[in-house]
Design a protein around this motif. Sequence first.
Motif, PDB file in Angstrom:
ATOM      1  N   THR A  24       0.832  -1.201   0.000  1.00  0.00           N
ATOM      2  CA  THR A  24       0.000   0.000   0.000  1.00  0.00           C
ATOM      3  C   THR A  24       0.866   1.250   0.000  1.00  0.00           C
ATOM      4  OG1 THR A  24      -1.682  -1.200   1.238  1.00  0.00           O
ATOM      5  CG2 THR A  24      -1.851   1.202   1.217  1.00  0.00           C
ATOM      6  N   ALA A  25       0.512   2.214  -0.841  1.00  0.00           N
ATOM      7  CA  ALA A  25       1.274   3.461  -0.927  1.00  0.00           C
ATOM      8  C   ALA A  25       1.057   4.305   0.335  1.00  0.00           C
ATOM      9  CB  ALA A  25       0.851   4.251  -2.154  1.00  0.00           C
ATOM     10  N   PRO A  26       2.059   5.047   0.755  1.00  0.00           N
ATOM     11  CA  PRO A  26       1.892   5.912   1.931  1.00  0.00           C
ATOM     12  C   PRO A  26       0.935   7.068   1.637  1.00  0.00           C
ATOM     13  CG  PRO A  26       4.007   6.316   0.883  1.00  0.00           C
ATOM     14  CD  PRO A  26       3.416   5.129   0.191  1.00  0.00           C
ATOM     15  N   LYS A  27       0.230   7.531   2.652  1.00  0.00           N
ATOM     16  CA  LYS A  27      -0.719   8.632   2.470  1.00  0.00           C
ATOM     17  C   LYS A  27      -0.034   9.995   2.537  1.00  0.00           C
ATOM     18  CE  LYS A  27      -4.635   6.135   4.607  1.00  0.00           C
ATOM     19  NZ  LYS A  27      -4.942   5.428   3.398  1.00  0.00           N
ATOM     20  N   VAL A  28       1.110  10.076   3.222  1.00  0.00           N
ATOM     21  CA  VAL A  28       1.765  11.370   3.432  1.00  0.00           C
ATOM     22  C   VAL A  28       3.137  11.419   2.762  1.00  0.00           C
ATOM     23  CG1 VAL A  28       2.653  12.989   5.157  1.00  0.00           C
ATOM     24  CG2 VAL A  28       0.532  11.714   5.601  1.00  0.00           C
ATOM     25  N   THR A  29       3.970  10.459   3.076  1.00  0.00           N
ATOM     26  CA  THR A  29       5.350  10.460   2.594  1.00  0.00           C
ATOM     27  C   THR A  29       5.410  10.227   1.095  1.00  0.00           C
ATOM     28  OG1 THR A  29       6.014   9.522   4.714  1.00  0.00           O
ATOM     29  CG2 THR A  29       7.622   9.435   2.925  1.00  0.00           C
ATOM     30  N   LYS A  30       6.294  10.965   0.414  1.00  0.00           N
ATOM     31  CA  LYS A  30       6.530  10.741  -1.013  1.00  0.00           C
ATOM     32  C   LYS A  30       7.967  10.271  -1.217  1.00  0.00           C
ATOM     33  CE  LYS A  30       3.150  14.064  -2.775  1.00  0.00           C
ATOM     34  NZ  LYS A  30       2.922  15.227  -3.683  1.00  0.00           N
ATOM     35  N   PRO A  31       8.180   9.301  -2.091  1.00  0.00           N
ATOM     36  CA  PRO A  31       9.545   8.818  -2.325  1.00  0.00           C
ATOM     37  C   PRO A  31      10.414   9.917  -2.942  1.00  0.00           C
ATOM     38  CG  PRO A  31       7.905   7.314  -3.249  1.00  0.00           C
ATOM     39  CD  PRO A  31       7.188   8.565  -2.896  1.00  0.00           C
ATOM     40  N   ARG A  32      11.695   9.947  -2.559  1.00  0.00           N
ATOM     41  CA  ARG A  32      12.647  10.840  -3.216  1.00  0.00           C
ATOM     42  C   ARG A  32      12.779  10.449  -4.689  1.00  0.00           C
ATOM     43  NH1 ARG A  32      12.010  12.875   1.215  1.00  0.00           N
ATOM     44  NH2 ARG A  32      13.683  13.391   2.701  1.00  0.00           N
ATOM     45  N   ARG A  33      13.319  11.320  -5.475  1.00  0.00           N
ATOM     46  CA  ARG A  33      13.454  11.062  -6.908  1.00  0.00           C
ATOM     47  C   ARG A  33      14.312   9.835  -7.176  1.00  0.00           C
ATOM     48  NH1 ARG A  33      14.993  16.210 -10.387  1.00  0.00           N
ATOM     49  NH2 ARG A  33      14.654  14.616 -11.988  1.00  0.00           N
TER      50      ARG A  33
END
Length: 250
Positions: A24-33
């Motif tokens: 499941t994808a996180p709701k807040v955190t976004k992966p770095r490039r």
Amino acid sequence: FANAVADSFPDKVISTLAYQYSRTAPKVTKPRRNVNIMLCSIEEDRSKPIATRSGPGSFTADLHAWSAITHNIIVWDYVINFSHLLAPFPNWKVLQPNIRLFRDAGVPMVFEQGLSGPGGEMPMFRATLLADLLWNPDLDVDSLRTAFMDEFYGPDAGPYINEYTRLMEQELAKSGLPLTLYEHPQAHKDGYLSPANLARYQTLFTSAEAATMDGEPLYQQRVEAARLPIMYAELEIARALPGTPNGFFE
């Protein structure tokens, strides 16, 4: 954590698994490039395209959630029965819609995990389909199938094995049963691997072998190899049918 590692190594790609409990994808955190998401589809039913299941918690929903926050994604997909590598596994019709789903979601990388060594069930056919579709997901699969069968098994035997693969797909769809990566052939003893269906497949292979009898020996060898999964399924399913004409035990 993966972001912290990526910050420490900005010139490297840090890959992390979105797999089972972490899919499941996180709701807040976004992966770095430079964080790569390796998104895995191991739970999926291979009898129908993945996109037919799109509700909350589905792989399709998770795929779209990840693609909304990053396109540095590699989908790790699976295309064989890992518990019974030689068993018939008619998943060919879902390969194209699944690859299209990944493409349309903006996924730039796909790993299709099959069988890397010798043996298995019609590995050349599945690998050829995958290779062609990964280059161009919009090719005509029926044309690819017919061309492969005539080229690989010969123009005389190819039509029989072509019909065998299509018949197996039809019987799987008719059964309504799922097709999973770690199942026993006995799971389909009342479906596409029923004794009656196995007898139909055997008849087609008998005709295919007869068509190659006086021709190129290589075609005959390939037809015989393609028949092995049916023989394997008969033996495995016979264990579950004691005291019947199709069983081995009393």
